[in-house]
Scaffold this motif. Sequence first.
Motif, PDB file in Angstrom:
ATOM      1  N   SER A   1       6.392   8.692   6.321  1.00  0.00           N
ATOM      2  CA  SER A   1       6.224  10.140   6.299  1.00  0.00           C
ATOM      3  C   SER A   1       7.127  10.738   5.237  1.00  0.00           C
ATOM      4  O   SER A   1       8.292  10.340   5.105  1.00  0.00           O
ATOM      5  CB  SER A   1       6.555  10.739   7.665  1.00  0.00           C
ATOM      6  N   ARG A   2       6.596  11.692   4.491  1.00  0.00           N
ATOM      7  CA  ARG A   2       7.371  12.349   3.442  1.00  0.00           C
ATOM      8  C   ARG A   2       8.397  13.315   4.046  1.00  0.00           C
ATOM      9  O   ARG A   2       9.444  13.575   3.457  1.00  0.00           O
ATOM     10  CB  ARG A   2       6.420  13.105   2.497  1.00  0.00           C
TER      11      ARG A   2
ATOM     12  N   LEU B   1      -4.773   5.814   8.105  1.00  0.00           N
ATOM     13  CA  LEU B   1      -5.130   7.226   8.081  1.00  0.00           C
ATOM     14  C   LEU B   1      -4.138   7.887   7.142  1.00  0.00           C
ATOM     15  O   LEU B   1      -2.931   7.890   7.397  1.00  0.00           O
ATOM     16  CB  LEU B   1      -5.054   7.811   9.488  1.00  0.00           C
ATOM     17  N   ILE B   2      -4.649   8.402   6.042  1.00  0.00           N
ATOM     18  CA  ILE B   2      -3.811   8.949   4.986  1.00  0.00           C
ATOM     19  C   ILE B   2      -3.765  10.463   5.151  1.00  0.00           C
ATOM     20  O   ILE B   2      -4.757  11.166   4.915  1.00  0.00           O
ATOM     21  CB  ILE B   2      -4.376   8.582   3.600  1.00  0.00           C
ATOM     22  N   VAL B   3      -2.631  10.970   5.605  1.00  0.00           N
ATOM     23  CA  VAL B   3      -2.470  12.409   5.815  1.00  0.00           C
ATOM     24  C   VAL B   3      -2.098  13.047   4.481  1.00  0.00           C
ATOM     25  O   VAL B   3      -1.081  12.697   3.874  1.00  0.00           O
ATOM     26  CB  VAL B   3      -1.385  12.698   6.864  1.00  0.00           C
TER      27      VAL B   3
ATOM     28  N   GLN C   1       3.272   7.329  -4.023  1.00  0.00           N
ATOM     29  CA  GLN C   1       3.708   7.938  -5.284  1.00  0.00           C
ATOM     30  C   GLN C   1       2.897   9.191  -5.589  1.00  0.00           C
ATOM     31  O   GLN C   1       3.297  10.023  -6.407  1.00  0.00           O
ATOM     32  CB  GLN C   1       3.570   6.928  -6.422  1.00  0.00           C
ATOM     33  N   ASN C   2       1.756   9.304  -4.940  1.00  0.00           N
ATOM     34  CA  ASN C   2       0.912  10.487  -5.089  1.00  0.00           C
ATOM     35  C   ASN C   2       1.508  11.622  -4.247  1.00  0.00           C
ATOM     36  O   ASN C   2       1.608  11.502  -3.024  1.00  0.00           O
ATOM     37  CB  ASN C   2      -0.508  10.159  -4.607  1.00  0.00           C
ATOM     38  N   PRO C   3       1.897  12.737  -4.851  1.00  0.00           N
ATOM     39  CA  PRO C   3       2.581  13.803  -4.104  1.00  0.00           C
ATOM     40  C   PRO C   3       1.700  14.481  -3.054  1.00  0.00           C
ATOM     41  O   PRO C   3       2.233  15.159  -2.162  1.00  0.00           O
ATOM     42  CB  PRO C   3       2.999  14.793  -5.194  1.00  0.00           C
TER      43      PRO C   3
ATOM     44  N   PHE D   1       0.834  -1.205   0.000  1.00  0.00           N
ATOM     45  CA  PHE D   1       0.000   0.000   0.000  1.00  0.00           C
ATOM     46  C   PHE D   1       0.870   1.257   0.000  1.00  0.00           C
ATOM     47  O   PHE D   1       0.637   2.190  -0.777  1.00  0.00           O
ATOM     48  CB  PHE D   1      -0.927  -0.011   1.219  1.00  0.00           C
ATOM     49  N   ILE D   2       1.879   1.286   0.882  1.00  0.00           N
ATOM     50  CA  ILE D   2       2.756   2.453   0.964  1.00  0.00           C
ATOM     51  C   ILE D   2       3.504   2.666  -0.347  1.00  0.00           C
ATOM     52  O   ILE D   2       3.592   3.798  -0.856  1.00  0.00           O
ATOM     53  CB  ILE D   2       3.741   2.283   2.145  1.00  0.00           C
TER      54      ILE D   2
END
Length: 264
Positions: free
Chosen positions: A111-112, A46-48, A19-21, A13-14
Motif C-alpha cells: 500500500s502506498r 486486485l490493483i487499487v 512504480q506507476n504513481p 510484480f510489486i
Amino acid sequence: MLHPHHHAALERFIEHYTQNPEVQAIVVGGSLAKGFGKASSDLDVLIVIDEAQYTLRKASQNLSYYSEDFTDYEGGYVDGKHIGLSFLQQVAEKGSEPARAAFWKSFIAWSRHDPAELQVLLDRITTYPEAGVAERIHRFMAQVQAMHWYVGEGEKHDNPYLLNWSATRAVLFTSRMLLAHNRLFFPYHKWMLKMLELAPDVPDSYLQKADQLMRHPSVEGTRELCDLVLQFRDWGTPSTYWTNFFLQDSELNWLTGHTPIEDL
C-alpha cells in the motif's frame, strides 16, 4: 496458500507495477489466498488505482490485467483487475455474494499509504450480510423443490437435457441453501463445492451424493439429494408456497430485472 514461487512472482510484480504513481495498493485474492490453489495456480491480484485513473479505465473498458512477465514456473501468470476505492465501497454496500467472495481471505500485499482505510472496506465486504438470509434460503429452497419436480418431467418426456439441467440445479440450490445456512459466501460455480467443504453444519453424505449425481445424473439421485437437504433441519415456514417463489424468480423476474438468485 502462496508457494515460494508465487511469493517471488508477487515481489517482482510489486517492484515493477508500483512504480506507476496511479497505483495505490495491491491486494492478493483468488484461489491461492483462499487456500484452494495448487503449486501451478496463477497469481490473482486486485490493483487499487486512484479514482481519476479508475474512471478513465472504466470508460475505456480497460480494467483487466494479465501478464506472464513475472512468473517463472510452467503455466504461471499474473491475472487481475484494476479497481478504485469507489468500487470497493459499492461492493461493501450492495455487492453480490460472488463479488464479496472475491475478497474473502484476500490480503493487502502493498500500500502506498496507511492501509487502515482499505482494510476497513475489505472487512465490511467480507462480513456475511445477515439481513434477509431467511428469505434467501426459502427462495433457494423453492428452486430445489422445483427441480424435484422437473427432473421427473425430464424422465417422463425422455428429455435428457431437462433431466441433466434439473440435476445440476438441484446441486446448485441445495448448496446455496447450505452455504447461506452456514453464513458462507457463494463464490460462483468454480469453487462452490470447495467452499461447502468448510461448512460446519451440512448433511454428512451431502458432498459425496452431490459428486455422484453430477457424474451420473438421475431422477433418483436428484430427488434423494433434494430430500436430504430439505429434511436436514427445520428451515422455517416460507412466506408463500414454493411455486410462487419460483414464478417470481425464474419466470417473471424480467419484470423487475432483479431477484435474490441473480448472482448465478
